[in-house]
Design an enzyme around this catalytic site. Structure first.
Site, PDB file in Angstrom:
ATOM      1  N   LYS A 214       0.831  -1.211   0.000  1.00  0.00           N
ATOM      2  CA  LYS A 214       0.000   0.000   0.000  1.00  0.00           C
ATOM      3  C   LYS A 214       0.863   1.257   0.000  1.00  0.00           C
ATOM      4  O   LYS A 214       2.040   1.223   0.340  1.00  0.00           O
ATOM      5  CB  LYS A 214      -0.979  -0.031   1.188  1.00  0.00           C
ATOM      6  N   ARG A 248      -2.777 -10.022   5.498  1.00  0.00           N
ATOM      7  CA  ARG A 248      -3.222 -10.146   4.098  1.00  0.00           C
ATOM      8  C   ARG A 248      -2.098  -9.620   3.214  1.00  0.00           C
ATOM      9  O   ARG A 248      -1.761  -8.446   3.284  1.00  0.00           O
ATOM     10  CB  ARG A 248      -4.505  -9.340   3.912  1.00  0.00           C
TER      11      ARG A 248
HETATM   12  C1  8Y4 Z   1      -1.051  -2.182  -4.047  1.00  0.00           C
HETATM   13  C2  8Y4 Z   1      -1.849  -3.280  -4.120  1.00  0.00           C
HETATM   14  C3  8Y4 Z   1      -1.458  -1.107  -3.298  1.00  0.00           C
HETATM   15  C4  8Y4 Z   1      -3.045  -3.337  -3.462  1.00  0.00           C
HETATM   16  C5  8Y4 Z   1      -2.666  -1.162  -2.622  1.00  0.00           C
HETATM   17  C6  8Y4 Z   1      -3.449  -2.278  -2.702  1.00  0.00           C
HETATM   18  C7  8Y4 Z   1      -7.726  -4.865   2.603  1.00  0.00           C
HETATM   19  C8  8Y4 Z   1      -8.748  -5.733   2.197  1.00  0.00           C
HETATM   20  C9  8Y4 Z   1      -7.983  -4.656   0.481  1.00  0.00           C
HETATM   21  C10 8Y4 Z   1      -7.397  -4.801   3.978  1.00  0.00           C
HETATM   22  C11 8Y4 Z   1      -9.109  -6.460   4.334  1.00  0.00           C
HETATM   23  C12 8Y4 Z   1      -5.295  -3.240  -1.460  1.00  0.00           C
HETATM   24  C13 8Y4 Z   1      -9.863  -6.300   0.037  1.00  0.00           C
HETATM   25  C14 8Y4 Z   1      -6.657  -2.834  -1.090  1.00  0.00           C
HETATM   26  N1  8Y4 Z   1      -7.256  -4.209   1.505  1.00  0.00           N
HETATM   27  N2  8Y4 Z   1      -9.438  -6.534   3.043  1.00  0.00           N
HETATM   28  N3  8Y4 Z   1      -8.901  -5.593   0.857  1.00  0.00           N
HETATM   29  N4  8Y4 Z   1      -8.116  -5.629   4.808  1.00  0.00           N
HETATM   30  N5  8Y4 Z   1      -9.753  -7.230   5.222  1.00  0.00           N
HETATM   31  N6  8Y4 Z   1      -4.659  -2.238  -2.053  1.00  0.00           N
HETATM   32  O1  8Y4 Z   1      -6.538  -4.041   4.443  1.00  0.00           O
HETATM   33  O2  8Y4 Z   1      -4.845  -4.333  -1.273  1.00  0.00           O
HETATM   34  S1  8Y4 Z   1      -7.857  -4.129  -1.165  1.00  0.00           S
END
Ligand code: 8Y4
Length: 274
Positions: A214, A248
């Site tokens: 992130k 995660r």
């Molecule tokens: C690069 C790749 C930068 C991905 C950002 C991202 C969470 C989640 C997401 C979390 C739970 C993400 C579905 C966002 N984040 N579910 N989901 N907790 N429970 N962004 O923090 O990965 S998606």
């Protein structure tokens, strides 16, 4: 299922979105998605989180039909080859029900079952749920994150959602909570959440934390490397030592290795077995 997870558990991310920014359209084809899932299983993932709706900042909602078409074939294909626990990253009632039917084990909802019909669908599915905090919605959440005390406000939100879910019929021990790193938060808010993670323990629920790749990780590192792997693994390790039960992550093999070393020191055991 929750009671069977190792402590801590590694949740591998499987994106089935054409516009997901880190895996940028890499896994939309189901063959590639399947190979990616198998790779995470071999790397020691304890759960695989399957998502067909992008929740990146600014993302638009997709239709239930589109979301179903993306995720259900993927769930079925993984189920055909493995008994690994699966979670469905969705807020959509139709997807909750169809995913449950296809054999998923956990509902992971970044909207904490606030979408119309989602709570009912979750109750009907009989599955455990992960309730995540988000301020605002994905389209607008990064415009002006604002809190008096971010940890207090997230705690209050989660207490409220836990109560609503328990009253609706979800068993108390079938609820996981998540502070929602990056969801309607500035980098300062995200730093405070992780620094004060222990404050969520008194809610008596397993804590899930997702910080993998992130933007706050990139900001901390001033994006000196083009990938956020080491920063993400280091963050996951810190979160686990602050009480996270589930992390995660995109990078399963690397996270498993780090957590294996961590456990050896915590428990004074020289062993690779988790
Ligand atoms: C690069 C790749 C930068 C991905 C950002 C991202 C969470 C989640 C997401 C979390 C739970 C993400 C579905 C966002 N984040 N579910 N989901 N907790 N429970 N962004 O923090 O990965 S998606």
């Amino acid at each position: 299922m929750l009671e069977e997870l190792p402590m801590p558990a590694v949740m591998g991310i499987l994106n089935v979105t054409p516009d997901s920014f880190s895996d940028g359209g890499k896994y939309q084809n189901t063959d590639e998605t399947q190979r990616h899932a198998e790779k995470m299983i071999r790397a020691g993932a304890d759960i695989i989180d399957i998502g067909g709706e992008s929740t990146r900042p600014g993302a638009k909602n997709v239709s239930a039909e589109e979301e179903l078409a993306r995720v259900i074939p993927v769930i079925e294909k993984i189920r055909a080859i493995s008994a690994i626990p699966l979670s469905i990253d969705t807020s959509t009632p139709e997807v909750i029900l169809a995913a449950a039917e296809a054999g998923v084990d956990l509902i992971n909802d970044v909207r904490a079952l606030r979408r119309e019909g989602a709570l009912n669908a979750a109750v009907a599915s009989g599955l455990p749920v992960c309730l995540m905090h988000m301020q605002g919605d994905p389209e607008t959440m990064q415009m002006k994150p604002d809190y008096v005390d971010v940890v207090t406000e997230i705690r209050e939100f989660l207490v409220e959602r836990i109560n609503v879910c328990v009253e609706a019929g979800i068993h108390d021990d079938q609820i996981v909570i998540d502070p929602g790193f990056g969801f309607g938060k500035t980098p300062q808010h995200n730093l405070q959440i992780i620094n004060r993670l222990e404050e969520f323990k008194s809610l008596g629920k397993p804590l899930l934390v997702g910080l993998s790749r992130k933007s706050t990780i990139g900001i901390i590192l001033e994006d000196i490397t083009d990938d956020r792997l080491i920063g993400s693994v280091s963050g996951a390790l810190f979160a686990v030592n602050k009480g996270a039960a589930i992390v995660r992550v995109h990078d399963v093999a690397e996270t498993v290795a780090a957590l294996t070393v961590n456990r050896a020191f915590v428990e004074e055991v020289e062993s690779r077995s988790r």
